[in-house]
Design an enzyme around this catalytic site. Structure first.
Site, mmCIF file in Angstrom:
data_model
loop_
_atom_site.group_PDB
_atom_site.id
_atom_site.type_symbol
_atom_site.label_atom_id
_atom_site.label_comp_id
_atom_site.label_asym_id
_atom_site.label_seq_id
_atom_site.Cartn_x
_atom_site.Cartn_y
_atom_site.Cartn_z
ATOM 1 N N GLU A 17 56.827 -34.031 28.322
ATOM 2 C CA GLU A 17 56.937 -33.860 29.782
ATOM 3 C C GLU A 17 57.332 -35.190 30.399
ATOM 4 O O GLU A 17 56.795 -36.236 30.027
ATOM 5 C CB GLU A 17 55.592 -33.418 30.375
ATOM 6 C CG GLU A 17 55.658 -33.281 31.906
ATOM 7 C CD GLU A 17 54.307 -33.048 32.547
ATOM 8 O OE1 GLU A 17 53.809 -31.918 32.485
ATOM 9 O OE2 GLU A 17 53.747 -34.015 33.131
ATOM 10 N N THR A 48 58.630 -32.226 35.688
ATOM 11 C CA THR A 48 57.713 -31.744 36.720
ATOM 12 C C THR A 48 58.436 -31.544 38.053
ATOM 13 O O THR A 48 59.542 -32.051 38.271
ATOM 14 C CB THR A 48 56.526 -32.704 36.941
ATOM 15 O OG1 THR A 48 57.016 -33.918 37.498
ATOM 16 C CG2 THR A 48 55.776 -32.971 35.661
ATOM 17 N N HIS A 78 59.987 -27.332 35.773
ATOM 18 C CA HIS A 78 58.781 -26.835 36.449
ATOM 19 C C HIS A 78 59.188 -26.361 37.851
ATOM 20 O O HIS A 78 60.116 -26.915 38.451
ATOM 21 C CB HIS A 78 57.740 -27.939 36.618
ATOM 22 C CG HIS A 78 57.198 -28.495 35.335
ATOM 23 N ND1 HIS A 78 55.953 -29.077 35.246
ATOM 24 C CD2 HIS A 78 57.721 -28.575 34.086
ATOM 25 C CE1 HIS A 78 55.724 -29.484 33.998
ATOM 26 N NE2 HIS A 78 56.792 -29.205 33.284
ATOM 27 N N ARG A 108 51.855 -22.062 40.459
ATOM 28 C CA ARG A 108 51.483 -21.888 41.871
ATOM 29 C C ARG A 108 51.632 -23.212 42.605
ATOM 30 O O ARG A 108 52.153 -23.280 43.704
ATOM 31 C CB ARG A 108 50.025 -21.426 41.965
ATOM 32 C CG ARG A 108 49.573 -21.155 43.390
ATOM 33 C CD ARG A 108 48.073 -21.046 43.495
ATOM 34 N NE ARG A 108 47.424 -22.341 43.336
ATOM 35 C CZ ARG A 108 46.117 -22.521 43.371
ATOM 36 N NH1 ARG A 108 45.310 -21.481 43.536
ATOM 37 N NH2 ARG A 108 45.601 -23.729 43.228
HETATM 38 P P1 FAD Z 1 47.711 -19.811 39.007
HETATM 39 O O1 FAD Z 1 48.111 -19.244 37.677
HETATM 40 O O2 FAD Z 1 48.110 -19.041 40.223
HETATM 41 O O3 FAD Z 1 46.135 -20.002 38.985
HETATM 42 C C1 FAD Z 1 45.484 -20.745 40.016
HETATM 43 C C2 FAD Z 1 44.116 -20.151 40.307
HETATM 44 O O4 FAD Z 1 44.257 -18.823 40.832
HETATM 45 C C3 FAD Z 1 43.235 -20.005 39.061
HETATM 46 O O5 FAD Z 1 41.910 -20.252 39.428
HETATM 47 C C4 FAD Z 1 43.419 -18.569 38.668
HETATM 48 O O6 FAD Z 1 42.301 -18.053 37.958
HETATM 49 C C5 FAD Z 1 43.591 -17.886 40.028
HETATM 50 N N1 FAD Z 1 44.421 -16.674 39.920
HETATM 51 C C6 FAD Z 1 45.606 -16.584 39.267
HETATM 52 N N2 FAD Z 1 46.098 -15.334 39.378
HETATM 53 C C7 FAD Z 1 45.213 -14.630 40.122
HETATM 54 C C8 FAD Z 1 45.156 -13.287 40.585
HETATM 55 N N3 FAD Z 1 46.140 -12.425 40.292
HETATM 56 N N4 FAD Z 1 44.095 -12.919 41.355
HETATM 57 C C9 FAD Z 1 43.098 -13.793 41.651
HETATM 58 N N5 FAD Z 1 43.109 -15.082 41.234
HETATM 59 C C10 FAD Z 1 44.139 -15.498 40.491
HETATM 60 N N6 FAD Z 1 51.752 -29.017 39.682
HETATM 61 C C11 FAD Z 1 52.838 -29.429 40.382
HETATM 62 O O7 FAD Z 1 52.772 -29.534 41.624
HETATM 63 N N7 FAD Z 1 54.024 -29.722 39.759
HETATM 64 C C12 FAD Z 1 54.174 -29.612 38.410
HETATM 65 O O8 FAD Z 1 55.254 -29.878 37.867
HETATM 66 C C13 FAD Z 1 53.039 -29.181 37.638
HETATM 67 N N8 FAD Z 1 53.136 -29.032 36.295
HETATM 68 C C14 FAD Z 1 52.049 -28.565 35.587
HETATM 69 C C15 FAD Z 1 52.173 -28.355 34.203
HETATM 70 C C16 FAD Z 1 51.095 -27.896 33.453
HETATM 71 C C17 FAD Z 1 51.262 -27.667 31.954
HETATM 72 C C18 FAD Z 1 49.844 -27.637 34.092
HETATM 73 C C19 FAD Z 1 48.671 -27.164 33.290
HETATM 74 C C20 FAD Z 1 49.716 -27.822 35.471
HETATM 75 C C21 FAD Z 1 50.810 -28.282 36.234
HETATM 76 N N9 FAD Z 1 50.725 -28.461 37.612
HETATM 77 C C22 FAD Z 1 51.823 -28.887 38.333
HETATM 78 C C23 FAD Z 1 49.452 -28.229 38.325
HETATM 79 C C24 FAD Z 1 49.332 -26.773 38.863
HETATM 80 O O9 FAD Z 1 50.312 -26.565 39.866
HETATM 81 C C25 FAD Z 1 47.931 -26.601 39.431
HETATM 82 O O10 FAD Z 1 46.973 -26.630 38.400
HETATM 83 C C26 FAD Z 1 47.718 -25.415 40.349
HETATM 84 O O11 FAD Z 1 46.490 -25.606 41.049
HETATM 85 C C27 FAD Z 1 47.635 -24.071 39.655
HETATM 86 O O12 FAD Z 1 48.837 -23.663 39.193
HETATM 87 P P2 FAD Z 1 48.924 -22.356 38.229
HETATM 88 O O13 FAD Z 1 50.344 -22.042 38.053
HETATM 89 O O14 FAD Z 1 48.095 -22.547 37.030
HETATM 90 O O15 FAD Z 1 48.222 -21.271 39.214
#
Ligand code: FAD
Length: 288
Positions: A17, A48, A78, A108
């Site tokens: 990354e 990212t 991303h 998200r």
């Molecule tokens: P989600 O999958 O939407 O999950 C977030 C929360 O919502 C969780 O608690 C989940 O349990 C809950 N949830 C999900 N779906 C549902 C549903 N259908 N109903 C109810 N609750 C639900 N951030 C950046 O800004 N830029 C980046 O480039 C970036 N890269 C990343 C790369 C990796 C590998 C990781 C692990 C994280 C990265 N992040 C990045 C951080 C990420 O954006 C945050 O962790 C964010 O808070 C959650 O994103 P997510 O896609 O996991 O969210």
């Protein structure tokens, strides 16, 4: 090429990354990093989105396009959705497609307490479904061995992960972790839930104390005593801490590969020296 096609039982996928330079630095500074990472021959490099305040700009797309066209390595762009409208996401997807980018890490994004999130994408699964309908991309997603901080429990988070994967995710990358046992226990739960896509373990080599404190505050990763002892012992000697951080990451990776992990995703923090040291130590294991 859909990144999921890289995964087979004969070898471990190895990826990096990088993040776009801060808005105050010219975008070209990333090329010095990529010049060095290229020689380490990763299977793909992810870029990212939104780091350092760069949201909704073209840095991620431009760097991903360079990874593809200049370095001939597969990029993973991303993309976050919580602060965007469908129209804005559609424009970004069109731009990624025009630049030949074929894989997206659908996220998200973190909610900004000062900005009310837009209503069109609530969870990453909404973005996954939207990209799927748009068509033409392999889709990756994030997962959390210790549970996402917003979730009430790891079980609830894994239930939501299943919804996301069923919406069209082909491959997952984990949040960083320092205790492999948490990853193994997470994987048992994920597989028991019927989530069958490949999962890459996200490994962050720790090379300075401030960096780890920031990361742990952000993502809540737990720190095993072996790790905290290392930090305490070497905190006043940056060179020693860097060596110890590299050795710790290598140790984690050796254990993960020995136990059959699908892939290793190295958070390089744009530090090619660290990535090179780690790669030199484990390259024989990747292809064994
Ligand atoms: P989600 O999958 O939407 O999950 C977030 C929360 O919502 C969780 O608690 C989940 O349990 C809950 N949830 C999900 N779906 C549902 C549903 N259908 N109903 C109810 N609750 C639900 N951030 C950046 O800004 N830029 C980046 O480039 C970036 N890269 C990343 C790369 C990796 C590998 C990781 C692990 C994280 C990265 N992040 C990045 C951080 C990420 O954006 C945050 O962790 C964010 O808070 C959650 O994103 P997510 O896609 O996991 O969210």
């Amino acid at each position: 090429m859909n990144l999921a096609s890289l995964f087979n039982k004969n070898r471990v996928v190895y990826s990096f990354e990088v993040f776009p330079p801060k808005k105050t630095s010219p975008i070209e500074t990333i090329y010095n990093t990529l010049d060095e990472l290229e020689g380490l021959k990763p299977d793909f490099i992810s870029v990212t989105y939104g780091a350092g305040g760069r949201t909704s700009d073209t840095a991620t797309c431009d760097i991903a396009a360079a990874i593809k066209n200049r370095y001939h390595i597969e990029p993973l762009a991303h993309l976050t959705c919580v602060n965007d409208t469908k129209q804005e996401i559609e424009q970004i997807l069109s731009r990624l497609k025009e630049n030949g980018i074929e894989n997206i890490l659908a996220l998200r994004g973190d909610k900004n307490p000062d900005i009310a999130p837009r209503k069109e994408f609530k969870h990453s699964a909404d973005l996954v479904a939207f990209i799927k309908e748009f068509g033409g991309f392999g889709i990756s997603g994030a997962c959390y061995p210790e549970g996402h901080p917003d979730a009430q429990s790891l079980e609830e988070d894994i239930n939501n992960l299943k919804i996301k994967v069923d919406a069209g995710v082909d491959h997952l990358i984990t949040q960083l972790f320092f205790d492999n046992n948490l990853f193994y226990s997470f994987m048992d739960k994920v597989r028991a839930k019927g989530i069958a896509v490949p999962v890459e373990a996200g490994i962050m080599p720790v090379t300075n104390k401030a960096q780890i404190e920031r990361m742990v505050t952000l993502c809540g990763a737990s720190l095993p005593s072996k790790f905290t002892k290392m930090m305490q012992r070497f905190e006043h000697s940056p060179a020693a801490l860097q060596d110890a951080g590299i050795a710790y990451a290598v140790d984690q990776i050796v254990d993960l590969i020995s136990r059959g992990v699908d892939g290793i995703h190295l958070y390089t923090m744009n530090k090619p020296y660290v990535a090179r040291k780690i790669t030199e130590s484990i390259s024989g294991l990747i292809n064994a």
